[in-house]
Design a protein around this motif. Structure first.
Motif, PDB file in Angstrom:
ATOM      1  N   TYR A  45       0.877  -1.158   0.270  1.00  0.00           N
ATOM      2  CA  TYR A  45      -0.048  -0.066   0.030  1.00  0.00           C
ATOM      3  C   TYR A  45       0.920   1.087   0.052  1.00  0.00           C
ATOM      4  O   TYR A  45       2.061   1.145   0.353  1.00  0.00           O
ATOM      5  CB  TYR A  45      -0.861   0.227   1.079  1.00  0.00           C
ATOM      6  N   THR A  46       0.231   2.453  -0.697  1.00  0.00           N
ATOM      7  CA  THR A  46       1.235   3.536  -0.558  1.00  0.00           C
ATOM      8  C   THR A  46       1.129   3.887   0.965  1.00  0.00           C
ATOM      9  O   THR A  46       0.549   3.539   1.763  1.00  0.00           O
ATOM     10  CB  THR A  46       0.360   4.531  -1.351  1.00  0.00           C
ATOM     11  N   ILE A  47       2.227   4.984   1.250  1.00  0.00           N
ATOM     12  CA  ILE A  47       2.516   5.600   2.541  1.00  0.00           C
ATOM     13  C   ILE A  47       1.278   6.049   3.076  1.00  0.00           C
ATOM     14  O   ILE A  47       0.891   5.982   4.268  1.00  0.00           O
ATOM     15  CB  ILE A  47       3.728   6.591   2.546  1.00  0.00           C
ATOM     16  N   ASP A  48       0.440   6.688   2.155  1.00  0.00           N
ATOM     17  CA  ASP A  48      -0.647   7.597   2.667  1.00  0.00           C
ATOM     18  C   ASP A  48      -1.964   6.744   2.247  1.00  0.00           C
ATOM     19  O   ASP A  48      -3.125   7.368   2.071  1.00  0.00           O
ATOM     20  CB  ASP A  48      -0.699   8.858   2.388  1.00  0.00           C
ATOM     21  N   SER A  49      -1.896   5.368   2.134  1.00  0.00           N
ATOM     22  CA  SER A  49      -3.154   4.809   1.504  1.00  0.00           C
ATOM     23  C   SER A  49      -4.366   5.078   2.328  1.00  0.00           C
ATOM     24  O   SER A  49      -4.315   5.082   3.711  1.00  0.00           O
ATOM     25  CB  SER A  49      -2.957   3.166   1.608  1.00  0.00           C
ATOM     26  N   GLN A  50      -5.749   5.166   1.668  1.00  0.00           N
ATOM     27  CA  GLN A  50      -6.964   5.370   2.288  1.00  0.00           C
ATOM     28  C   GLN A  50      -7.689   4.128   2.345  1.00  0.00           C
ATOM     29  O   GLN A  50      -7.870   3.489   1.108  1.00  0.00           O
ATOM     30  CB  GLN A  50      -7.540   6.496   1.796  1.00  0.00           C
ATOM     31  N   TRP A  51      -8.047   3.538   3.340  1.00  0.00           N
ATOM     32  CA  TRP A  51      -8.902   2.299   3.545  1.00  0.00           C
ATOM     33  C   TRP A  51     -10.481   2.857   4.246  1.00  0.00           C
ATOM     34  O   TRP A  51     -10.448   3.777   5.018  1.00  0.00           O
ATOM     35  CB  TRP A  51      -8.552   1.447   4.347  1.00  0.00           C
ATOM     36  N   ARG A  52     -11.331   2.341   3.787  1.00  0.00           N
ATOM     37  CA  ARG A  52     -12.689   2.063   4.557  1.00  0.00           C
ATOM     38  C   ARG A  52     -12.834   0.481   4.579  1.00  0.00           C
ATOM     39  O   ARG A  52     -12.990   0.036   3.484  1.00  0.00           O
ATOM     40  CB  ARG A  52     -13.889   2.759   3.965  1.00  0.00           C
ATOM     41  N   ASN A  53     -13.022   0.115   6.050  1.00  0.00           N
ATOM     42  CA  ASN A  53     -13.120  -1.356   6.025  1.00  0.00           C
ATOM     43  C   ASN A  53     -14.244  -1.603   7.118  1.00  0.00           C
ATOM     44  O   ASN A  53     -14.208  -0.682   8.125  1.00  0.00           O
ATOM     45  CB  ASN A  53     -11.892  -2.120   6.649  1.00  0.00           C
ATOM     46  N   ARG A  54     -15.316  -1.941   6.592  1.00  0.00           N
ATOM     47  CA  ARG A  54     -16.540  -1.856   7.529  1.00  0.00           C
ATOM     48  C   ARG A  54     -16.898  -0.532   7.741  1.00  0.00           C
ATOM     49  O   ARG A  54     -16.992   0.327   6.881  1.00  0.00           O
ATOM     50  CB  ARG A  54     -16.491  -2.729   8.458  1.00  0.00           C
ATOM     51  N   PHE A 118      -4.863   1.574  -7.694  1.00  0.00           N
ATOM     52  CA  PHE A 118      -3.458   1.707  -7.627  1.00  0.00           C
ATOM     53  C   PHE A 118      -2.714   2.812  -8.307  1.00  0.00           C
ATOM     54  O   PHE A 118      -3.160   3.505  -9.148  1.00  0.00           O
ATOM     55  CB  PHE A 118      -2.973   0.393  -8.458  1.00  0.00           C
ATOM     56  N   ASP A 119      -1.521   3.118  -7.576  1.00  0.00           N
ATOM     57  CA  ASP A 119      -0.751   4.463  -8.362  1.00  0.00           C
ATOM     58  C   ASP A 119       0.021   3.767  -9.393  1.00  0.00           C
ATOM     59  O   ASP A 119       0.017   2.404  -9.618  1.00  0.00           O
ATOM     60  CB  ASP A 119       0.041   4.908  -7.071  1.00  0.00           C
ATOM     61  N   LEU A 123       1.270   0.150  -6.295  1.00  0.00           N
ATOM     62  CA  LEU A 123       0.888   0.167  -4.951  1.00  0.00           C
ATOM     63  C   LEU A 123      -0.518   0.759  -4.663  1.00  0.00           C
ATOM     64  O   LEU A 123      -1.008   1.437  -5.557  1.00  0.00           O
ATOM     65  CB  LEU A 123       1.708   1.158  -4.197  1.00  0.00           C
ATOM     66  N   MET A 124      -1.361   0.074  -3.959  1.00  0.00           N
ATOM     67  CA  MET A 124      -2.650   0.206  -3.786  1.00  0.00           C
ATOM     68  C   MET A 124      -2.833   1.589  -2.789  1.00  0.00           C
ATOM     69  O   MET A 124      -2.382   1.754  -1.595  1.00  0.00           O
ATOM     70  CB  MET A 124      -3.281  -0.759  -2.885  1.00  0.00           C
ATOM     71  N   SER A 125      -3.408   2.747  -3.436  1.00  0.00           N
ATOM     72  CA  SER A 125      -3.575   3.836  -2.798  1.00  0.00           C
ATOM     73  C   SER A 125      -5.019   3.987  -2.223  1.00  0.00           C
ATOM     74  O   SER A 125      -4.991   4.938  -1.273  1.00  0.00           O
ATOM     75  CB  SER A 125      -3.460   5.087  -3.911  1.00  0.00           C
ATOM     76  N   LYS A 126      -5.869   3.196  -2.470  1.00  0.00           N
ATOM     77  CA  LYS A 126      -7.375   3.245  -2.085  1.00  0.00           C
ATOM     78  C   LYS A 126      -7.947   2.089  -1.990  1.00  0.00           C
ATOM     79  O   LYS A 126      -7.704   1.163  -2.755  1.00  0.00           O
ATOM     80  CB  LYS A 126      -8.142   4.207  -2.667  1.00  0.00           C
ATOM     81  N   ARG A 127      -8.526   1.525  -0.813  1.00  0.00           N
ATOM     82  CA  ARG A 127      -9.032   0.323  -0.591  1.00  0.00           C
ATOM     83  C   ARG A 127     -10.466   0.387   0.127  1.00  0.00           C
ATOM     84  O   ARG A 127     -10.412   0.903   1.272  1.00  0.00           O
ATOM     85  CB  ARG A 127      -8.114  -0.822   0.205  1.00  0.00           C
TER      86      ARG A 127
END
Length: 162
Positions: A45-54, A118-119, A123-127
């Protein structure tokens, strides 16, 4: 020209995705999560990756590590299968299911969908993950391989009727 001392992180396969590379990216993510190493997983994941999990919002690798550590302290016997749903040049949508039990021995199958962005370095930037839990009996389990990655010859979600 002086070369940068910072190496650019890359996590192939890189966008733009094809059916083959999107499928490969999904299986790599599945294998990584099944091996349950939060520090290693965070590196995709990117250093500043953003997630929403539930209902939880997570930003950055440190929060990802903390989240995954907490997750696998309460979701015991974790086994996951991910399946490609759709993709574009730099986005992938997956559906997934995983089985786990709590510390009381109650079993669950969790179903969900994830949207990934992904960037250019892979790297995954958002999930963004939406997940629902279904209580199951231990005898209803379908994810029965040994801890770690799902064997290559093990059925996928579609083959299991999930």
């Amino acid at each position: 020209m002086e070369q940068s001392s910072k190496m650019i992180e890359q996590r192939p396969p890189l966008p733009p995705f094809t059916l083959e590379t999107a499928t490969q990216k999904v299986r790599m993510a599945e294998n990584s999560w099944n091996n349950q190493n939060p520090e290693k997983i965070a590196l995709v994941y990117t250093i500043d990756s953003q997630w929403r999990n539930r209902s939880e919002f997570i930003t950055g690798r440190q929060e990802i590590i903390q989240f995954l550590t907490r997750k696998w302290q309460s979701e015991l016997g974790y086994r996951l299968i991910k399946e490609l749903w759709a993709f574009t040049d730099h986005k992938i949508a997956v559906r997934f299911a995983y089985e786990w039990h709590n510390n009381l021995g109650n079993w669950f199958r969790s179903y969900g969908n994830e949207n990934w962005e992904f960037d250019e370095y892979g790297l995954m930037s958002k999930r963004f993950a939406c997940i629902n839990d279904l209580s199951i009996k231990e005898t209803e389990r379908q994810f029965l391989w040994q801890p770690g990655g799902r064997p290559d010859n093990y059925p996928n979600l579609s083959s299991l009727g999930l």
